[in-house]
Design a protein around this motif. Sequence first.
Motif, mmCIF file in Angstrom:
data_model
loop_
_atom_site.group_PDB
_atom_site.id
_atom_site.type_symbol
_atom_site.label_atom_id
_atom_site.label_comp_id
_atom_site.label_asym_id
_atom_site.label_seq_id
_atom_site.Cartn_x
_atom_site.Cartn_y
_atom_site.Cartn_z
ATOM 1 N N LEU A 132 0.807 -1.218 0.000
ATOM 2 C CA LEU A 132 0.000 0.000 0.000
ATOM 3 C C LEU A 132 0.844 1.273 0.000
ATOM 4 C CD1 LEU A 132 -2.770 -1.054 2.528
ATOM 5 C CD2 LEU A 132 -2.891 -1.062 0.042
ATOM 6 N N LEU A 133 2.157 1.137 0.002
ATOM 7 C CA LEU A 133 3.025 2.308 -0.023
ATOM 8 C C LEU A 133 3.073 2.938 -1.416
ATOM 9 C CD1 LEU A 133 5.972 1.088 2.224
ATOM 10 C CD2 LEU A 133 4.166 2.712 2.797
ATOM 11 N N GLU A 134 2.814 2.159 -2.449
ATOM 12 C CA GLU A 134 2.832 2.677 -3.808
ATOM 13 C C GLU A 134 1.540 3.446 -4.086
ATOM 14 O OE1 GLU A 134 3.554 -0.597 -6.453
ATOM 15 O OE2 GLU A 134 5.050 -1.441 -5.101
ATOM 16 N N ASP A 135 1.656 4.556 -4.805
ATOM 17 C CA ASP A 135 0.497 5.416 -5.069
ATOM 18 C C ASP A 135 -0.606 4.705 -5.834
ATOM 19 O OD1 ASP A 135 1.527 7.549 -3.715
ATOM 20 O OD2 ASP A 135 2.467 8.444 -5.495
ATOM 21 N N ASN A 136 -0.258 3.812 -6.748
ATOM 22 C CA ASN A 136 -1.290 3.147 -7.557
ATOM 23 C C ASN A 136 -2.015 2.034 -6.801
ATOM 24 O OD1 ASN A 136 0.923 1.487 -7.481
ATOM 25 N ND2 ASN A 136 0.785 0.845 -9.620
ATOM 26 N N ASN A 137 -1.579 1.685 -5.598
ATOM 27 C CA ASN A 137 -2.229 0.634 -4.808
ATOM 28 C C ASN A 137 -3.025 1.184 -3.636
ATOM 29 O OD1 ASN A 137 -1.207 -1.360 -6.416
ATOM 30 N ND2 ASN A 137 0.514 -1.834 -5.075
ATOM 31 N N ARG A 138 -3.237 2.481 -3.563
ATOM 32 C CA ARG A 138 -3.873 3.075 -2.394
ATOM 33 C C ARG A 138 -5.390 3.019 -2.427
ATOM 34 N NH1 ARG A 138 -0.221 8.086 -0.371
ATOM 35 N NH2 ARG A 138 1.585 6.820 0.123
ATOM 36 N N ILE A 139 -5.972 2.554 -3.497
ATOM 37 C CA ILE A 139 -7.421 2.364 -3.557
ATOM 38 C C ILE A 139 -7.684 0.867 -3.529
ATOM 39 C CG2 ILE A 139 -9.496 2.634 -4.930
ATOM 40 C CD1 ILE A 139 -8.410 5.286 -5.895
ATOM 41 N N ILE A 140 -8.430 0.447 -2.513
ATOM 42 C CA ILE A 140 -8.729 -0.977 -2.319
ATOM 43 C C ILE A 140 -10.208 -1.198 -2.604
ATOM 44 C CG2 ILE A 140 -8.712 -2.884 -0.682
ATOM 45 C CD1 ILE A 140 -6.564 -1.209 0.866
ATOM 46 N N VAL A 141 -10.489 -2.157 -3.465
ATOM 47 C CA VAL A 141 -11.863 -2.447 -3.873
ATOM 48 C C VAL A 141 -12.347 -3.687 -3.127
ATOM 49 C CG1 VAL A 141 -13.343 -3.010 -5.814
ATOM 50 C CG2 VAL A 141 -11.415 -1.470 -6.149
ATOM 51 N N LEU A 142 -13.480 -3.546 -2.427
ATOM 52 C CA LEU A 142 -14.100 -4.691 -1.761
ATOM 53 C C LEU A 142 -15.296 -5.145 -2.590
ATOM 54 C CD1 LEU A 142 -14.032 -3.772 2.037
ATOM 55 C CD2 LEU A 142 -12.399 -5.107 0.717
ATOM 56 N N LYS A 143 -15.323 -6.427 -2.904
ATOM 57 C CA LYS A 143 -16.401 -6.987 -3.720
ATOM 58 C C LYS A 143 -17.558 -7.435 -2.843
ATOM 59 C CE LYS A 143 -13.249 -8.568 -7.273
ATOM 60 N NZ LYS A 143 -12.745 -9.672 -8.064
ATOM 61 N N ASP A 144 -18.752 -7.435 -3.434
ATOM 62 C CA ASP A 144 -19.939 -7.929 -2.734
ATOM 63 C C ASP A 144 -19.776 -9.402 -2.414
ATOM 64 O OD1 ASP A 144 -21.184 -5.491 -2.860
ATOM 65 O OD2 ASP A 144 -22.281 -5.956 -4.686
ATOM 66 N N ASP A 145 -20.207 -9.796 -1.234
ATOM 67 C CA ASP A 145 -20.188 -11.201 -0.835
ATOM 68 C C ASP A 145 -21.521 -11.815 -1.238
ATOM 69 O OD1 ASP A 145 -19.794 -13.662 0.274
ATOM 70 O OD2 ASP A 145 -19.447 -12.938 2.311
ATOM 71 N N GLU A 146 -21.514 -12.573 -2.310
ATOM 72 C CA GLU A 146 -22.744 -13.142 -2.858
ATOM 73 C C GLU A 146 -23.436 -14.082 -1.871
ATOM 74 O OE1 GLU A 146 -24.050 -12.146 -5.677
ATOM 75 O OE2 GLU A 146 -22.340 -10.848 -6.101
ATOM 76 N N SER A 147 -22.683 -14.762 -1.029
ATOM 77 C CA SER A 147 -23.304 -15.697 -0.085
ATOM 78 C C SER A 147 -24.136 -14.961 0.956
ATOM 79 C CB SER A 147 -22.243 -16.556 0.599
ATOM 80 O OG SER A 147 -21.402 -15.752 1.399
ATOM 81 N N VAL A 148 -23.758 -13.746 1.289
ATOM 82 C CA VAL A 148 -24.506 -12.969 2.272
ATOM 83 C C VAL A 148 -25.754 -12.363 1.642
ATOM 84 C CG1 VAL A 148 -24.432 -10.942 3.764
ATOM 85 C CG2 VAL A 148 -22.470 -12.449 3.640
#
Length: 136
Positions: free
Chosen positions: A81-97
């Motif tokens: 996460l120190l690199e500028d291009n990795n600072r956005i983290i995408v969380l996907k929907d949990d289909e089982s929930v």
Amino acid sequence: LDSIAVKDLSEGAEDAIVVRARLIFDDNKEPIPGASVILQGTAKGTVSNIDGYFAVKVPRKAKLRLSYIGCEKKIVKAKDLLEDNNRIIVLKDDESVIECEAIVTGKIAPRPLKDVDDVYNRTAPKYKSHKNKCKK
């Protein structure tokens, strides 16, 4: 991103790094407020702010466990996460929930109400008749 308060989870590690990132939803790219950011292997962590940002100070080799209700949990290496291009983290929907249904079963057993005078299960004193009470 630099104005976010940094939560120290490093426990005095010499190789500690400050990680700043943003959490967003996969489908609509909206920020995720209140997502859990936990240092893996401990119970220490923080939550993302209203705009989905968080900042933590952790050991360089640490991993962060990111989670939010209705989303799949994600584990990321802090040093990535120190690199500028990795600072956005995408969380996907949990289909089982999202797809599941909850079935609640139970039984309500009736209670005898012979000594109860009102809906709050209070009982009033049972006085004998006035004649019996005042006899001499």
